[in-house]
Structure formats: structure tokens, C-alpha cells
Design an enzyme around this catalytic site. Structure first.
Site, short mmCIF file in Angstrom:
data_model
loop_
_atom_site.label_atom_id
_atom_site.label_comp_id
_atom_site.label_asym_id
_atom_site.label_seq_id
_atom_site.Cartn_x
_atom_site.Cartn_y
_atom_site.Cartn_z
N GLY A 1 5.24 5.08 1.45
CA GLY A 1 5.28 6.19 0.50
C GLY A 1 3.90 6.81 0.40
CG LEU A 2 3.77 10.98 -0.47
CD1 LEU A 2 4.10 12.13 -1.42
CD2 LEU A 2 3.14 11.50 0.81
CB SER B 1 3.73 3.16 7.28
OG SER B 1 4.36 2.76 6.10
N GLY C 1 -0.62 6.94 -4.11
CA GLY C 1 -0.38 7.08 -5.55
C GLY C 1 1.09 7.03 -5.94
CB SER C 2 4.25 6.80 -4.02
OG SER C 2 3.93 5.75 -3.14
CE LYS D 1 1.69 3.18 -0.10
NZ LYS D 1 1.33 4.42 -0.82
P1 ADP Z 1 -0.12 3.48 -3.92
O1 ADP Z 1 -0.33 2.02 -3.61
O2 ADP Z 1 1.24 3.96 -3.51
O3 ADP Z 1 -1.23 4.35 -3.41
P2 ADP Z 1 -0.79 2.75 -6.59
O4 ADP Z 1 0.14 1.64 -6.93
O5 ADP Z 1 -2.20 2.38 -6.17
O6 ADP Z 1 -0.12 3.66 -5.48
O7 ADP Z 1 -0.93 3.78 -7.80
C1 ADP Z 1 0.19 4.19 -8.51
C2 ADP Z 1 -0.28 4.61 -9.89
O8 ADP Z 1 0.84 5.12 -10.61
C3 ADP Z 1 -0.85 3.47 -10.70
O9 ADP Z 1 -1.94 3.92 -11.43
C4 ADP Z 1 0.32 3.09 -11.63
O10 ADP Z 1 -0.13 2.52 -12.82
C5 ADP Z 1 0.96 4.46 -11.85
N1 ADP Z 1 2.38 4.39 -12.21
C6 ADP Z 1 2.95 5.07 -13.23
N2 ADP Z 1 4.27 4.80 -13.31
C7 ADP Z 1 4.54 3.95 -12.31
C8 ADP Z 1 5.73 3.31 -11.88
N3 ADP Z 1 6.90 3.50 -12.48
N4 ADP Z 1 5.66 2.49 -10.78
C9 ADP Z 1 4.49 2.32 -10.14
N5 ADP Z 1 3.32 2.88 -10.51
C10 ADP Z 1 3.34 3.70 -11.59
#
Ligand code: ADP
Length: 210
Positions: A45-46, A119, A48-49, A51
Site C-alpha cells: 500500500g501507499l 511494493s 502512510g496507508s 501498513k
Molecule cells: P505505512 O507503513 O503504510 O507507511 P504507517 O503505519 O507508518 O504507514 O503510518 C500510518 C499512519 O496513519 C500512522 O501515523 C497511524 O497512526 C495513522 N492511522 C490512522 N488511522 C489508522 C488506521 N485505521 N490504521 C492504521 N494507521 C492509522
């Protein structure tokens, strides 16, 4: 002392004179000892999604319930194993190949692996599936809309990408091919972290108890 037979080390030889070593302690034996089926849970996923957040809490839940787990994460791998790679398409493919091979080693050791990597391309995700084997691969697509990811901008990377400070940024200046056949999809603009983790836990628990 118990005597062991000599494993057939010449079982498989590739063109470049490399032999596949066969060990007495197999994935099956390790898996039986740990009382779990090792699988790779692959989060795509993107940026900030969500993951890493979901993967992190899911791992904690599995760990607390007695499973043996390990997490692989984009930033950590990029700081070590893939330090030498850029974000070009070729290097991203190589990065994913390395991660898949590392994951396979963990699976051989009986461990459940949680991997969070953007990915973005189908051929990258297919590569992982091929390397670790389809039956060991659970793909989780965190399909949070880009507007939500950008608004969160946890690491300030979207802002930099919009300003042209980061090249090849997925979703902005580099494509993300939507997974069409993921095992599971989660939209974190609709589900909370807790709901997402519970949903996944319920889905995978039978798989790893097999
Ligand atoms: P990625 O690993 O995809 O780049 P991150 O997990 O590092 O994303 O960041 C996701 C951000 O979104 C975190 O700051 C998290 O607290 C926030 N967030 C808000 N709502 C959700 C949710 N329902 N599930 C996951 N993350 C969430």
C-alpha cells in the site's frame, strides 16, 4: 549418541556449480516444534496507508498469544541490507527480491513473518509470491486513499514529493499498481487500527494453526 545418515548434499546442482545443502533439521520439524505454520503476511500500500502500524499491532497480538514472529520493514531494510539501492524501478525490484529471500529464510526457520513494503508493482509482488511459494504467502492490501495518506503525511514525505524534493515517490511521481487478487483488503479511512488488526487476526488464525 544418535547416529544420523549423511544428507544427500548433491541433491540439486545449478548451472554455476552451486549445490543445495540439505539439512537434518527441516522447516517442517521447526514448524512442528513451534506449533505453528510459518507464513509470510505481506502488507502492500501507499506510504502512510497504515501498513507498519497494523503489522506492528498484529505482530504484538500474535506474539502475546505465543506465536513466534518477526517483522521486516521498509525503512529498516533500506538502512541495512538494501543500503546500496535507490528507488529506481530496477533497484526497487532488487530490494523486494532480497526481502523475499530473507523472508524465505525466516519461513524455513519456522517463524511467521510480517513484512510492510509499498511494493508498488504487480511484478514485485508476484516475485515475492514465487520466491516464498504461493501457499505461504498472504497479501494484505492496505487500500487507504491517497488523499488520506497525504493528509496524514506521517513522515513529511508527501510534502517533499510535491515540492519535487523526492523523485520516484509512489502515488505522486511513481505509479502504484492496484493489487487485484489480494487475500485481504483494508481501508484505514473506514476501519480503526484495532478493527483492522482484529479483522486480520480472525482471517489468518486458522492458516497459522494448520
Ligand atoms: P505505512 O507503513 O503504510 O507507511 P504507517 O503505519 O507508518 O504507514 O503510518 C500510518 C499512519 O496513519 C500512522 O501515523 C497511524 O497512526 C495513522 N492511522 C490512522 N488511522 C489508522 C488506521 N485505521 N490504521 C492504521 N494507521 C492509522
Amino acid at each position: 549418541m544418535k547416529k544420523y545418515g549423511i544428507p544427500n548434499i548433491l541433491q540439486e546442482m545449478s548451472e554455476n556449480n552451486i549445490f543445495k545443502q540439505v539439512f537434518h533439521v527441516t522447516r517442517e520439524l521447526r514448524s512442528k516444534k513451534l506449533n505453528q505454520k510459518p507464513v509470510l503476511i505481506w502488507f502492500t500500500g501507499l506510504s502512510g496507508s497504515g501498513k507498519t502500524t497494523i503489522s506492528n499491532f498484529l505482530e504484538k497480538l500474535l506474539f502475546d498469544k505465543g506465536y513466534s514472529t518477526f517483522s521486516l520493514d521498509g525503512d529498516n531494510i533500506r538502512n541495512g541490507l538494501s543500503k546500496d539501492l535507490t528507488f529506481s524501478e530496477k533497484d526497487r525490484y532488487e530490494n523486494i527480491r532480497r526481502i523475499a529471500e530473507v523472508s524465505k529464510l525466516f519461513l524455513d526457520s519456522g517463524i511467521i513473518v510480517l513484512a510492510s513494503f509499498i511494493s508498488p508493482l504487480k511484478n514485485q509482488r508476484d516475485l515475492v509470491k514465487t520466491i516464498v511459494g504461493e501457499k505461504n504467502f498472504i497479501e494484505v492490501f492496505i487500500k487507504t486513499p491517497i488523499e488520506v495518506c497525504e493528509k496524514r503525511d506521517v513522515k513529511g514525505l508527501y510534502k517533499k514529493a510535491r515540492n519535487g524534493e523526492i523523485k520516484n515517490f509512489t502515488g505522486i511521481s511513481s505509479k502504484y499498481e492496484l493489487p487485484l487478487e489480494s487475500s485481504f483488503e483494508i481501508d484505514t479511512s473506514k476501519l480503526s487500527v484495532q478493527e483492522s488488526v482484529n479483522f486480520l487476526y480472525e482471517k489468518i488464525i486458522n492458516e497459522i494453526n494448520e
